[in-house]
Design a protein around this motif. Structure first.
Motif: not given
Length: 52
Positions: A20-27
């Protein structure tokens, strides 16, 4: 702690977490419900005028 919470609460596998893309998950995790999001001021005025 973030990895453990994600694996537990989102029911992800370790591979899904690693891919998973960390920044997308955080968003996604930081997203607010529609009723709590900022509203365009003009839309707000129109809603008040229409009694909604």
């Amino acid at each position: 702690m973030f990895a453990k919470d994600t694996l537990t609460n989102l029911h992800w596998t370790p591979d899904q977490f690693d891919d998973a893309d960390y920044f997308r998950v955080m968003e996604i995790l930081a997203a607010r419900p529609a009723k709590d999001r900022p509203v365009d001021p003009m839309q707000f005025v129109k809603q008040i005028q229409n009694g909604q």
